[in-house]
Design an enzyme around this catalytic site. Structure first.
Site, mmCIF file in Angstrom:
data_model
loop_
_atom_site.group_PDB
_atom_site.id
_atom_site.type_symbol
_atom_site.label_atom_id
_atom_site.label_comp_id
_atom_site.label_asym_id
_atom_site.label_seq_id
_atom_site.Cartn_x
_atom_site.Cartn_y
_atom_site.Cartn_z
ATOM 1 N N LYS A 1 87.370 24.593 24.720
ATOM 2 C CA LYS A 1 87.106 23.867 23.473
ATOM 3 C C LYS A 1 88.265 24.116 22.521
ATOM 4 O O LYS A 1 88.943 25.150 22.624
ATOM 5 C CB LYS A 1 85.807 24.366 22.837
ATOM 6 C CG LYS A 1 85.169 23.385 21.877
ATOM 7 C CD LYS A 1 84.277 22.393 22.587
ATOM 8 C CE LYS A 1 83.603 21.446 21.617
ATOM 9 N NZ LYS A 1 82.551 20.658 22.288
HETATM 10 P P1 NAD Z 1 80.405 12.866 14.917
HETATM 11 O O1 NAD Z 1 81.525 13.368 14.085
HETATM 12 O O2 NAD Z 1 80.483 11.488 15.465
HETATM 13 O O3 NAD Z 1 79.028 12.988 14.084
HETATM 14 C C1 NAD Z 1 78.639 14.190 13.485
HETATM 15 C C2 NAD Z 1 77.425 13.876 12.624
HETATM 16 O O4 NAD Z 1 76.916 15.080 12.048
HETATM 17 C C3 NAD Z 1 77.733 12.939 11.470
HETATM 18 O O5 NAD Z 1 76.674 11.990 11.334
HETATM 19 C C4 NAD Z 1 77.754 13.878 10.264
HETATM 20 O O6 NAD Z 1 77.435 13.235 9.053
HETATM 21 C C5 NAD Z 1 76.667 14.855 10.667
HETATM 22 N N1 NAD Z 1 76.717 16.090 9.902
HETATM 23 C C6 NAD Z 1 77.787 16.850 9.605
HETATM 24 N N2 NAD Z 1 77.425 17.884 8.835
HETATM 25 C C7 NAD Z 1 76.088 17.772 8.652
HETATM 26 C C8 NAD Z 1 75.129 18.542 7.948
HETATM 27 N N3 NAD Z 1 75.471 19.642 7.293
HETATM 28 N N4 NAD Z 1 73.832 18.141 7.988
HETATM 29 C C9 NAD Z 1 73.467 17.035 8.664
HETATM 30 N N5 NAD Z 1 74.338 16.267 9.331
HETATM 31 C C10 NAD Z 1 75.636 16.639 9.327
HETATM 32 O O7 NAD Z 1 80.206 13.948 16.069
HETATM 33 P P2 NAD Z 1 79.475 13.770 17.472
HETATM 34 O O8 NAD Z 1 80.514 13.531 18.483
HETATM 35 O O9 NAD Z 1 78.339 12.826 17.317
HETATM 36 O O10 NAD Z 1 78.951 15.264 17.702
HETATM 37 C C11 NAD Z 1 77.705 15.712 17.193
HETATM 38 C C12 NAD Z 1 77.276 16.930 17.976
HETATM 39 O O11 NAD Z 1 77.175 16.599 19.365
HETATM 40 C C13 NAD Z 1 78.227 18.140 17.925
HETATM 41 O O12 NAD Z 1 77.473 19.316 17.996
HETATM 42 C C14 NAD Z 1 79.044 17.972 19.194
HETATM 43 O O13 NAD Z 1 79.602 19.209 19.630
HETATM 44 C C15 NAD Z 1 77.972 17.487 20.123
HETATM 45 N N6 NAD Z 1 78.473 16.797 21.318
HETATM 46 C C16 NAD Z 1 79.271 15.697 21.206
HETATM 47 C C17 NAD Z 1 79.698 15.066 22.367
HETATM 48 C C18 NAD Z 1 80.512 13.794 22.326
HETATM 49 O O14 NAD Z 1 80.758 13.218 23.404
HETATM 50 N N7 NAD Z 1 80.922 13.302 21.177
HETATM 51 C C19 NAD Z 1 79.349 15.562 23.612
HETATM 52 C C20 NAD Z 1 78.517 16.676 23.692
HETATM 53 C C21 NAD Z 1 78.084 17.277 22.517
#
Ligand code: NAD
Length: 422
Positions: free
Chosen positions: A112
């Site tokens: 990561k």
């Molecule tokens: P993203 O940046 O597209 O979205 C993140 C979201 O979290 C946004 O809606 C943001 O407003 C919200 N957020 C941030 N701080 C916040 C808070 N304090 N309270 C409530 N909401 C808050 O990111 P993503 O890619 O959707 O990732 C989200 C999660 O999923 C992360 O934990 C990431 O590690 C995990 N994840 C993502 C992927 C991927 O393919 N993108 C894969 C596996 C896991």
């Protein structure tokens, strides 16, 4: 001896991860001899990322790339841009990638990366300069056969394109396979953008079936309405569920009759968050966790489902779209209350699975249709979940501990077979 360079607290991401490893150790049999391997990242790189801002000033950002394990294959895991990123957080996220990749049986280790920055404060040109400098700095350890970054919080296909271009310019050859989650015309894969949300839906549908929860009319609360949260919400909506609560950095909204996603999703794209959407009632942060619902999908950041919130949760099913959203104490409370948790290491593995497809397609320069991607994704996700469920039933343990048992066994078995060099 514990690591000298971090001082984890019980509910910090690395502390949570270590507790998860301790919990699975009794189920590892003779392989437990190797378990210390999992408590130490193989390699942790800290880099300085200096850039010239548009106003001529020089700014420095702290960047990381952690390769937790390379035992089963190259490192694989996203890159996060967020002001709260720390080495310890990236270590935990890298370790969870090792577990996830092994739980789904992808031929990868776990890695990561991240930069401690609020990207919303940078112009597009500054963001590009920072991404390129960071890529050059970590270029000594990434590569299509070494470690393959991907998008995570606040990083997207454009950032992957800059990373791929920078790495390619530095090495003198176009290397599409150095990152995944790229734009389609640069070797990206169909289905990648929505793959994580799709995996959350597919594993959630299977879990709902097993606990006798009908998705038609089921009430769903989604925290984080970015890539993962919005894609999952869309699929649950298509399956007949009602999205009754949403929360992101811009606010919390409730709608007892279910949000109109055809309006909410474009609003979030245009405005950058759910805040200001007219089709729901604004509420305070804690009201999200009190919402009357059947399913909660935390899809934002770590440690959102605290013990206090776990005590109040109304749902029957938690689908961990985010990585590490549930602390160890909250996990115990949910188990005691009979609330089923589909853990992150399987629930959100759809993204890395399609990243794997993308990497395979890049190597063969032969691209699959979206239908082929989705059929293969669903098959891998369901197969992995069933294997984990069988292990949970066999030992009478939670799905999380079972997922860790399956994954740790694969990693430590490989470790043992490879042996220690020299
Ligand atoms: P993203 O940046 O597209 O979205 C993140 C979201 O979290 C946004 O809606 C943001 O407003 C919200 N957020 C941030 N701080 C916040 C808070 N304090 N309270 C409530 N909401 C808050 O990111 P993503 O890619 O959707 O990732 C989200 C999660 O999923 C992360 O934990 C990431 O590690 C995990 N994840 C993502 C992927 C991927 O393919 N993108 C894969 C596996 C896991």
């Amino acid at each position: 001896m514990p690591l000298s360079y971090v001082n984890p607290q019980a509910d910090s991401p690395w502390g949570t991860y270590l507790a998860q490893i301790d919990r699975v150790t009794p189920f590892l049999g003779p392989l437990a001899r190797w378990v210390e391997t999992l408590k130490r990242p193989k390699r942790a790189l800290i880099v300085d990322v200096p850039i010239e801002l548009d106003n001529g000033e020089i700014a420095h950002f702290e960047g990381y790339r952690v390769q937790h394990s390379l035992t089963r294959g190259p490192g694989k895991g996203g890159v996060r841009y967020h002001p709260d990123v720390t080495l310890e957080e990236v270590m935990a996220l890298a370790a969870w990638m090792s577990i996830k990749n092994a739980a789904v049986n992808l031929p990868y280790g776990g890695a990561k990366g991240g930069i401690r920055v609020d990207p919303k404060l940078l112009s597009r040109k500054e963001l590009e300069r920072m991404t390129r400098r960071y890529t050059s700095e970590i270029g000594i350890i990434i590569g299509p056969n070494q470690d393959i970054p991907a998008p995570d919080v606040n990083t997207d296909a454009q950032i992957m394109a800059w990373m791929m271009d920078t790495y390619s310019m530095n090495t003198g050859a176009t290397a599409t396979g150095v990152v995944t989650g790229k734009p389609l015309h640069l070797g990206g894969s169909l289905g990648r953008v929505k793959a994580t949300g799709r995996g959350v839906f597919v594993t959630g549908r299977e879990a709902a079936r097993r606990i006798g929860l009908d998705l038609v009319g089921a009430r769903v609360a989604v925290q984080g309405f970015g890539n993962v949260g919005s894609s999952a919400a869309e699929l649950f909506g298509q399956a007949g569920a009602l999205i009754v609560a949403v929360q992101d950095h811009s606010g919390t909204l409730l709608n007892d009759r279910g949000f109109d996603l055809a309006e909410l999703i474009p609003h979030v794209k245009a405005q950058g968050g759910v805040g200001g959407f007219a089709g729901g009632e604004p509420a305070d942060t804690e009201a999200f966790w009190d919402a009357a619902c059947d399913i909660v999908i935390p899809a934002a950041l770590e440690n959102q489902l605290t013990a206090a919130r776990a005590n109040r949760l109304k749902a029957r099913l938690v689908l961990e779209g985010a990585n590490g959203p549930t602390g160890a104490a909250a996990d115990d409370i949910l188990a005691e209350r009979g609330i089923l948790v589909v853990p992150d290491v399987i629930c959100n593995a759809g993204g890395v699975t399609v990243s794997y497809f993308e990497w395979v397609q890049d190597f063969s320069s032969f691209f699959w249709t979206e239908d082929e991607i989705n059929v293969r994704l669903d098959k891998i996700m369901i197969g992995a979940l069933r294997r984990i469920w069988d292990t949970a039933d066999q030992h009478r343990i939670s799905l999380r501990t079972a997922a860790f048992a399956v994954a740790c066994e694969r990693i430590l078995w490989a470790r043992q077979e490879r042996g220690l060099y020299p």
